[in-house]
Design a protein around this motif. Structure first.
Motif, PDB file in Angstrom:
ATOM      1  N   LYS A  68       0.987  -0.992  -0.509  1.00 19.45           N
ATOM      2  CA  LYS A  68      -0.147   0.215  -0.187  1.00 19.45           C
ATOM      3  C   LYS A  68       0.721   1.308  -0.145  1.00 19.45           C
ATOM      4  O   LYS A  68       0.462   1.905  -0.583  1.00 19.45           O
ATOM      5  N   SER A  69       2.085   0.680   0.309  1.00 18.00           N
ATOM      6  CA  SER A  69       2.764   2.399   1.083  1.00 18.00           C
ATOM      7  C   SER A  69       3.602   3.477  -0.811  1.00 18.00           C
ATOM      8  O   SER A  69       2.664   3.744  -0.942  1.00 18.00           O
ATOM      9  N   ILE A  70       3.385   1.855  -1.380  1.00 16.25           N
ATOM     10  CA  ILE A  70       3.998   1.758  -2.494  1.00 16.25           C
ATOM     11  C   ILE A  70       2.987   2.875  -3.392  1.00 16.25           C
ATOM     12  O   ILE A  70       2.781   3.622  -3.945  1.00 16.25           O
ATOM     13  N   ARG A  71       1.971   1.678  -3.571  1.00 16.25           N
ATOM     14  CA  ARG A  71       1.033   2.492  -4.723  1.00 16.25           C
ATOM     15  C   ARG A  71       0.117   3.534  -4.097  1.00 16.25           C
ATOM     16  O   ARG A  71       0.110   4.180  -4.640  1.00 16.25           O
ATOM     17  N   LYS A  73       2.169   6.070  -3.375  1.00 21.99           N
ATOM     18  CA  LYS A  73       3.445   7.340  -3.957  1.00 21.99           C
ATOM     19  C   LYS A  73       2.890   7.579  -5.232  1.00 21.99           C
ATOM     20  O   LYS A  73       3.314   8.160  -5.703  1.00 21.99           O
ATOM     21  N   MET A  74       2.648   6.236  -5.874  1.00 20.60           N
ATOM     22  CA  MET A  74       2.335   6.494  -6.969  1.00 20.60           C
ATOM     23  C   MET A  74       0.757   6.757  -7.352  1.00 20.60           C
ATOM     24  O   MET A  74       0.529   7.161  -8.958  1.00 20.60           O
ATOM     25  N   GLY A  75       0.095   7.224  -6.924  1.00 22.70           N
ATOM     26  CA  GLY A  75      -1.217   7.453  -6.895  1.00 22.70           C
ATOM     27  C   GLY A  75      -2.045   6.684  -7.552  1.00 22.70           C
ATOM     28  O   GLY A  75      -3.454   7.260  -8.203  1.00 22.70           O
ATOM     29  N   MET A  76      -2.065   5.244  -7.317  1.00 19.18           N
ATOM     30  CA  MET A  76      -3.071   4.347  -7.349  1.00 19.18           C
ATOM     31  C   MET A  76      -3.857   4.449  -6.357  1.00 19.18           C
ATOM     32  O   MET A  76      -4.152   4.339  -5.251  1.00 19.18           O
TER      33      MET A  76
END
Length: 76
Positions: A68-71, A73-76
């Motif tokens: 979730k943390s990466i999603r 940051k990518m705006g997903m």
């Protein structure tokens, strides 16, 4: 059979087929003029003599869930 047909039937790469031919482990192609062809019955007979494990199925591609943390940051 053309090399493309042999690749489709065996699921081997071109390089692997030519390597097996060179080692004498696969039926050799026949030259017809400037082209080369395999005898279909020889290829099918060779396949029938092989253990079933040599005709592996393509690996299943699995989706990897992104954290979730990466999603975020990518705006997903």
């Amino acid at each position: 059979m053309t090399i493309d047909e042999v690749v489709a039937v065996t699921r081997f790469s071109r390089a692997k087929i030519y390597r097996l031919v060179q080692k004498g482990d696969f039926p050799a192609q026949r030259k017809i003029g400037a082209s080369a062809r395999w005898v279909a019955s020889e290829v099918h007979d060779w396949m029938a003599r092989q253990p079933s494990t040599s005709r592996r199925q393509a690996p299943v591609k699995r989706r990897i869930k992104m954290p979730k943390s990466i999603r975020r940051k990518m705006g997903m």
